[in-house]
Design an enzyme around this catalytic site. Structure first.
Site, mmCIF file in Angstrom:
data_model
loop_
_atom_site.group_PDB
_atom_site.id
_atom_site.type_symbol
_atom_site.label_atom_id
_atom_site.label_comp_id
_atom_site.label_asym_id
_atom_site.label_seq_id
_atom_site.Cartn_x
_atom_site.Cartn_y
_atom_site.Cartn_z
ATOM 1 N N GLY A 205 54.194 6.028 45.569
ATOM 2 C CA GLY A 205 54.914 5.273 46.582
ATOM 3 C C GLY A 205 54.224 3.971 46.937
ATOM 4 O O GLY A 205 53.016 3.801 46.736
ATOM 5 N N ILE A 206 55.017 3.040 47.459
ATOM 6 C CA ILE A 206 54.475 1.763 47.937
ATOM 7 C C ILE A 206 54.126 1.927 49.409
ATOM 8 O O ILE A 206 54.999 2.247 50.226
ATOM 9 C CB ILE A 206 55.492 0.622 47.768
ATOM 10 C CG1 ILE A 206 55.890 0.492 46.295
ATOM 11 C CG2 ILE A 206 54.911 -0.691 48.285
ATOM 12 C CD1 ILE A 206 57.043 -0.470 46.057
ATOM 13 N N HIS A 207 52.877 1.731 49.763
ATOM 14 C CA HIS A 207 52.422 1.953 51.133
ATOM 15 C C HIS A 207 52.073 0.621 51.805
ATOM 16 O O HIS A 207 51.460 -0.239 51.191
ATOM 17 C CB HIS A 207 51.184 2.867 51.116
ATOM 18 C CG HIS A 207 50.731 3.279 52.477
ATOM 19 N ND1 HIS A 207 51.402 4.217 53.228
ATOM 20 C CD2 HIS A 207 49.672 2.856 53.217
ATOM 21 C CE1 HIS A 207 50.765 4.371 54.372
ATOM 22 N NE2 HIS A 207 49.723 3.558 54.399
ATOM 23 N N PRO A 208 52.491 0.431 53.062
ATOM 24 C CA PRO A 208 53.251 1.354 53.892
ATOM 25 C C PRO A 208 54.751 1.008 53.861
ATOM 26 O O PRO A 208 55.150 -0.068 54.306
ATOM 27 C CB PRO A 208 52.671 1.104 55.284
ATOM 28 C CG PRO A 208 52.312 -0.363 55.265
ATOM 29 C CD PRO A 208 51.970 -0.704 53.836
ATOM 30 N N GLU B 205 58.699 5.373 50.642
ATOM 31 C CA GLU B 205 57.701 6.230 49.988
ATOM 32 C C GLU B 205 57.730 7.663 50.502
ATOM 33 O O GLU B 205 57.191 8.573 49.865
ATOM 34 C CB GLU B 205 56.294 5.658 50.180
ATOM 35 C CG GLU B 205 55.749 5.817 51.590
ATOM 36 C CD GLU B 205 54.286 5.418 51.722
ATOM 37 O OE1 GLU B 205 53.494 5.748 50.807
ATOM 38 O OE2 GLU B 205 53.945 4.760 52.731
#
Length: 203
Positions: free
Chosen positions: A176-179, A183
């Site tokens: 996932g791409i945080h934040p 995600e």
């Protein structure tokens, strides 16, 4: 050459009485099978017009608009653009239970987007939610649901994955791409059947 028989006004090919130019020629006749409304080629019962014909099959690209395949209306994503947006793709939980019965696993999570912490009291007032419906024997994701900011943007991307046969294992293995709120789908681990709290801890 102008003197060639093919260019001569008296040549049969240019003669008004030639069969090829005659109004009574079978090729030009309104009663010709090729022009007849009862011709198999024009008949609604012809295999070429049958819904079961390969020419109309969604897998052959034969008969949709512009000559392409018919539209596949399964797993179309949708979004309700309320102040707290809701987006979904695939089955609802109720319909999935009816279809898959005990083979259905429901993964869910309640979370608070990081951006909500920037506004006083909002984090306490508005929780968001994600849910994935999985057919256990095949591991196929048969439904995704998202309630939170930018739901339309989030669910559109996942809809392509569902259309391509997304599995829950594949979803878990996606980094996932945080934040981001999106995600949260990739971090789903709690099942509804476990009875554990679905409230996320930490960011």
């Amino acid at each position: 050459s102008p003197t060639s028989p093919a260019y001569s006004p008296t040549s049969p090919a240019y003669s008004p009485t030639s069969p090829a130019y005659s109004p009574t020629s079978p090729a030009y006749s309104p009663t010709s099978p090729a022009y007849s409304p009862t011709s198999p080629a024009y008949s609604p019962t012809s295999p070429a017009y049958s819904p079961t014909s390969p020419a109309y099959s969604p897998t052959t690209g034969g008969a949709g608009a512009g000559g392409g395949p018919f539209m596949d209306f399964t797993n179309i994503a949708t979004t309700v653009f309320t102040p707290m947006e809701y987006g979904a793709c695939g089955y609802t939980e109720e319909d999935a239970k009816e279809k898959y019965g005990s083979d259905l696993e429901v993964y869910h999570k309640e979370f608070t987007p990081l951006e909500f912490f920037m506004v006083e009291h909002r984090a306490e007032q508005q929780a968001c939610f994600v849910k994935a419906l999985v057919d256990k024997p095949t591991d196929r994701v048969v439904g995704l649901h998202f309630c939170g900011p930018h739901a339309g943007e989030v669910i559109q991307g996942y809809a392509a994955a569902v259309k391509c046969g997304l599995t829950f294992e594949g979803l878990k293995n996606t980094v996932g791409i945080h934040p981001t709120s999106s995600e949260e789908f990739t971090t789903l681990r709690i099942t509804k059947s476990s009875g554990e709290s679905a409230v996320a801890t930490g960011c």
